[in-house]
Design a protein around this motif. Sequence first.
Motif, PDB file in Angstrom:
ATOM      1  N   PRO A 221       6.828  15.867  -5.519  1.00 37.22           N
ATOM      2  CA  PRO A 221       6.514  16.514  -6.809  1.00 37.22           C
ATOM      3  C   PRO A 221       6.891  15.697  -8.032  1.00 37.22           C
ATOM      4  CG  PRO A 221       7.421  18.113  -5.274  1.00 37.22           C
ATOM      5  CD  PRO A 221       7.563  16.781  -4.625  1.00 37.22           C
ATOM      6  N   ASP A 222       7.866  14.797  -7.920  1.00 43.06           N
ATOM      7  CA  ASP A 222       8.254  13.957  -9.054  1.00 43.06           C
ATOM      8  C   ASP A 222       7.425  12.686  -9.160  1.00 43.06           C
ATOM      9  OD1 ASP A 222      10.282  15.712  -9.863  1.00 43.06           O
ATOM     10  OD2 ASP A 222      11.678  14.839  -8.387  1.00 43.06           O
ATOM     11  N   GLY A 223       6.535  12.430  -8.188  1.00 43.96           N
ATOM     12  CA  GLY A 223       5.681  11.259  -8.247  1.00 43.96           C
ATOM     13  C   GLY A 223       6.153  10.090  -7.421  1.00 43.96           C
ATOM     14  N   ARG A 224       7.244  10.259  -6.657  1.00 41.48           N
ATOM     15  CA  ARG A 224       7.734   9.150  -5.837  1.00 41.48           C
ATOM     16  C   ARG A 224       6.899   9.050  -4.554  1.00 41.48           C
ATOM     17  NH1 ARG A 224      12.696  11.207  -7.811  1.00 41.48           N
ATOM     18  NH2 ARG A 224      12.816  12.578  -5.980  1.00 41.48           N
ATOM     19  N   VAL A 225       6.630   7.794  -4.168  1.00 38.63           N
ATOM     20  CA  VAL A 225       5.781   7.562  -3.021  1.00 38.63           C
ATOM     21  C   VAL A 225       6.312   6.387  -2.206  1.00 38.63           C
ATOM     22  CG1 VAL A 225       4.215   5.980  -4.219  1.00 38.63           C
ATOM     23  CG2 VAL A 225       3.351   7.324  -2.295  1.00 38.63           C
ATOM     24  N   ASP A 226       6.107   6.421  -0.901  1.00 35.26           N
ATOM     25  CA  ASP A 226       6.477   5.298  -0.045  1.00 35.26           C
ATOM     26  C   ASP A 226       5.494   4.149  -0.236  1.00 35.26           C
ATOM     27  OD1 ASP A 226       8.497   6.838   1.009  1.00 35.26           O
ATOM     28  OD2 ASP A 226       7.344   7.455   2.774  1.00 35.26           O
ATOM     29  N   ARG A 227       6.020   2.934  -0.170  1.00 35.01           N
ATOM     30  CA  ARG A 227       5.155   1.753  -0.184  1.00 35.01           C
ATOM     31  C   ARG A 227       5.455   0.897   1.045  1.00 35.01           C
ATOM     32  NH1 ARG A 227       4.727  -1.223  -5.926  1.00 35.01           N
ATOM     33  NH2 ARG A 227       6.984  -1.421  -5.675  1.00 35.01           N
ATOM     34  N   TYR A 228       4.388   0.250   1.543  1.00 34.50           N
ATOM     35  CA  TYR A 228       4.487  -0.545   2.770  1.00 34.50           C
ATOM     36  C   TYR A 228       3.964  -1.946   2.505  1.00 34.50           C
ATOM     37  CZ  TYR A 228       5.193   3.887   5.203  1.00 34.50           C
ATOM     38  OH  TYR A 228       5.686   5.096   5.613  1.00 34.50           O
ATOM     39  N   GLU A 229       4.649  -2.920   3.068  1.00 33.03           N
ATOM     40  CA  GLU A 229       4.218  -4.316   2.949  1.00 33.03           C
ATOM     41  C   GLU A 229       3.350  -4.682   4.144  1.00 33.03           C
ATOM     42  OE1 GLU A 229       6.094  -8.842   2.932  1.00 33.03           O
ATOM     43  OE2 GLU A 229       7.403  -7.087   3.056  1.00 33.03           O
ATOM     44  N   TYR A 230       2.264  -5.396   3.843  1.00 31.78           N
ATOM     45  CA  TYR A 230       1.364  -5.890   4.884  1.00 31.78           C
ATOM     46  C   TYR A 230       1.093  -7.346   4.541  1.00 31.78           C
ATOM     47  CZ  TYR A 230      -2.475  -5.483   8.309  1.00 31.78           C
ATOM     48  OH  TYR A 230      -3.285  -5.613   9.413  1.00 31.78           O
TER      49      TYR A 230
ATOM     50  N   PRO B 118      -6.881   8.160   4.298  1.00 31.10           N
ATOM     51  CA  PRO B 118      -7.454   9.353   3.659  1.00 31.10           C
ATOM     52  C   PRO B 118      -6.754   9.745   2.364  1.00 31.10           C
ATOM     53  CG  PRO B 118      -7.052   9.725   6.016  1.00 31.10           C
ATOM     54  CD  PRO B 118      -6.374   8.445   5.652  1.00 31.10           C
ATOM     55  N   THR B 119      -5.604   9.135   2.053  1.00 29.55           N
ATOM     56  CA  THR B 119      -4.854   9.530   0.855  1.00 29.55           C
ATOM     57  C   THR B 119      -5.038   8.566  -0.309  1.00 29.55           C
ATOM     58  OG1 THR B 119      -2.880   8.340   1.613  1.00 29.55           O
ATOM     59  CG2 THR B 119      -3.115  10.640   2.291  1.00 29.55           C
ATOM     60  N   THR B 120      -5.715   7.453  -0.127  1.00 31.20           N
ATOM     61  CA  THR B 120      -5.863   6.464  -1.204  1.00 31.20           C
ATOM     62  C   THR B 120      -7.319   6.317  -1.613  1.00 31.20           C
ATOM     63  OG1 THR B 120      -5.955   4.668   0.426  1.00 31.20           O
ATOM     64  CG2 THR B 120      -3.817   5.179  -0.521  1.00 31.20           C
TER      65      THR B 120
ATOM     66  N   PHE C  51       1.937   4.609  10.038  1.00 30.31           N
ATOM     67  CA  PHE C  51       0.576   4.187  10.347  1.00 30.31           C
ATOM     68  C   PHE C  51       0.339   4.017  11.851  1.00 30.31           C
ATOM     69  CE2 PHE C  51       1.327   2.841   5.992  1.00 30.31           C
ATOM     70  CZ  PHE C  51       0.224   3.355   5.343  1.00 30.31           C
ATOM     71  N   LYS C  52       1.029   4.796  12.657  1.00 36.30           N
ATOM     72  CA  LYS C  52       0.789   4.754  14.098  1.00 36.30           C
ATOM     73  C   LYS C  52      -0.512   5.488  14.417  1.00 36.30           C
ATOM     74  CE  LYS C  52       5.629   4.332  15.460  1.00 36.30           C
ATOM     75  NZ  LYS C  52       6.755   4.950  16.212  1.00 36.30           N
TER      76      LYS C  52
ATOM     77  N   SER D 188       0.830  -1.194   0.000  1.00 36.91           N
ATOM     78  CA  SER D 188       0.000   0.000   0.000  1.00 36.91           C
ATOM     79  C   SER D 188       0.863   1.242   0.000  1.00 36.91           C
ATOM     80  CB  SER D 188      -0.913   0.012   1.228  1.00 36.91           C
ATOM     81  OG  SER D 188      -0.150   0.029   2.410  1.00 36.91           O
ATOM     82  N   THR D 189       0.309   2.325  -0.497  1.00 39.55           N
ATOM     83  CA  THR D 189       0.984   3.617  -0.456  1.00 39.55           C
ATOM     84  C   THR D 189       0.564   4.332   0.817  1.00 39.55           C
ATOM     85  OG1 THR D 189      -0.810   4.590  -1.729  1.00 39.55           O
ATOM     86  CG2 THR D 189       1.079   3.779  -2.953  1.00 39.55           C
ATOM     87  N   GLY D 190       1.494   5.075   1.410  1.00 41.41           N
ATOM     88  CA  GLY D 190       1.199   5.627   2.720  1.00 41.41           C
ATOM     89  C   GLY D 190       1.179   7.118   2.826  1.00 41.41           C
ATOM     90  N   SER D 191       1.376   7.841   1.728  1.00 45.63           N
ATOM     91  CA  SER D 191       1.433   9.295   1.846  1.00 45.63           C
ATOM     92  C   SER D 191       1.223   9.919   0.467  1.00 45.63           C
ATOM     93  CB  SER D 191       2.776   9.737   2.429  1.00 45.63           C
ATOM     94  OG  SER D 191       3.838   9.305   1.599  1.00 45.63           O
TER      95      SER D 191
END
Length: 798
Positions: free
Chosen positions: A409-418, A779-781, A644-645, A402-405
């Motif tokens: 501006p360049d389109g890079r995003v954090d991803r998290y494993e669940y 709220p961001t996805t 995600f705290k 999932s993406t978390g934030s």
Amino acid sequence: MNRTLYRIGNPLRFLLTSLLLMLFTPGFAQQLRGILSGKVTTSDGSPAAYVSVSVVGSRAGVATDENGAFLLTNLPEGEQTLRISGVGFDAVEQTVRVGTTPDPALTVVLRASARQLGEVVVTGQKRRTSSATRTNQELIDIPMAIQVVGQEVIRNQNAFDMATIVRNVAGVNLGGTYGGQNTYQYFNARGFNLNNWQNYRRNGFMIWNMGTHFNDNIESVEFLKGPTAILYGDVAPGGVMNLVTKKPLNYHYRRIETKVGQYGLFRPTVDVSGPINARRTLLYRLNATYEQSNSFRDYVKNKAVMVAPSVLWKITPDLEWNVEYTFKKTTASDDPGLVSPDGTYAGLSKIPYNRYLSEPGVQYGFHDHGVYSTLTYQINSRWRVRNLAGYSYTFRNPASLSTGSIPDPDGRVDRYEYNYRQWFDIRTVSLEILGEITTGPVKHHLFAGAEYNDSFSRYSTGAGYNRVDSTFNIYRPQYGRIRVADDTSPYEKFRFYYIRRGLYVQDQISLLNDRLQFLLGVRFNRTEQGNRYDNESERPETDQPAVAGPVSPRFGLVYKPLPWLSAFASYSKSYEVNAPDPAAENTAQFSAPAPTIGEQVEAGMKGNLLKERLGVTLTAFQIDKKDVFGYVYLDPINPGNADFKYNLYSGGHHRSRGVELDVNGKVNSNLNLIASASYIEAEVVSDPAYRSGNWLGAQPRNSYSLWADYRFDRLVKGLTLGYGVFHRGRFYGTTENITLTRSYTTMDASVGYRIGGLSLLLTVSNLANRKYYLQSFSPTTWEPQWVRRGVLSVAYRF
């Protein structure tokens, strides 16, 4: 009082004023005291369930229950002609004498017709929902809002998921999914989320909402709106969704169907039933489904299989035992949806609708099997005892990325494993008795029972969000750089458990020949939830069980100025047990949170129009939910920034009030209609975590739907045309109220043709190819919903 609330009050004042006026109508004084009861059987002595029993020359009529029994009241005394009819049987007319006391010896025998057999369809407010309401009364006599979506609507809309069915019911909404359309869907009703481990039922049995529910063994879907604690104990106050399965038939029935459609849909099904022995005391039914499909979303696909055999043994004419088994297995691609480049709803248009943000091959695995037993003893035409017992086991492996934030501006995003494993099991047993007592002009519909339910679940230690990638680009995705491995971590050293016990009794008192009815009910509860450790010495001091024993009352009033019209008002209560969450940052502050209490006041009118073919329900309600217990992200705008705290909170007060309209049935023998409309204000009154006045998440202020289909029997005999429109107003995805969505309206159309046992049906959903989104857990996805899709059904019955 502000103008908005004043508008909400108008329908309620209208309903109460109408009730007062009807109390003084001339019909109130009319005294029809005749009573007639009996039993309808087939020629081999088996009960004839759900056949029509009516008095010729009057509007009086009922459907027999599952044991073939019927009771007619408010009849003229003296000699009358009784007409009994059912699909697959020759109609029978029999002269009877009606008096002030029923004749228990009356028995009518039906013989099988030489014509092609079909299914009995009961429409309007004459339907019964005994597995959900646990009484055998018609909907028009029950002082609560209940909507039933039956098999005819399901088939005519070519429905094969719960989201398609839910859109037909006022006040019930699809809230979103867990990882995509083919994992599991979650819903809300009257502004409040349905709890995944409390508010979903199968023939009255509790089921976990962790997989695909609707399959071809489902006969109908029932929605009991508002608090239902008296029936089910601890439940969220929005309502209960009950799935009613298909039962064995006492005649040979065989139907095979294949659905094929765009995006690689292939879905064959089998439905066969009939007697096993010559005496027809042993009956069977078998439903089986296989499904595979791709999606309009890149790399997304699913496979599913379902097998559901059931056997009914009529041990004696008064004692029968039904046993059902269900196996389901689903493998579906993880689909985290989309993230807006700038965090706004409008920004979603900057990223392709089909863009995939997970990794190909990451899957949600789910399988479930359960066995359910229903033993019914008909003491006489008025009293019966029923025992329910069931066990189910569910396993899932919800791997996801999932993406978390919000992206940079360049389109890079954090991803998290669940990625973890989890199993659940449920045991249920209940014993109940229901019947009627008549003492002079007063009739009592009595219902009492005891219920025990426990549920255990266990997680693997792999559960939790772990940051795995901070360079994924939503504009230029590169897949295959990381791999989500199968979870092999051991299980946690404790099991989570729910234990529920309940004693309940209810009496619906009928006066003035059923024109005036009072309902009084109460349930005594004891609910416990917590963790059981393999080694109790390892239990933290903050991890203590939560126990609650509230009393759940229910009061109701029904007035029927005419046999086809009723007005009702009711008060009901719900509760939810809350327990600490060890994963929360502030769990030490919540060692024993108070239960969440819901209270509803409701008033409405029900009618059977157009010769009792079309049912209409108009309802005004208010639900107050107090001591709300929940969680809030430490960073609600970019929850991934805090990994995600979240914190727990308690003491909130949320309120929902509104007006709902449901219409369901037939305009005539050719035209079917189901429609709904609602206006609901669901908002925060006060809350430690949210601003007062915030809308509750996923609840629009207004919504409506209309579906109609017409079957031709002259010009082009066998041709059916259908059309539907479905509207959902603007809503906030979450109670943080960060982003207000746009409203959307979709349209469906269908054309079908039937000749003999062959049926063809082509449906096109989202005809205008409207693009719209639901909000996910974060709220961001956002979750893109289905584009236009054509599905062809080919079915043959023999």
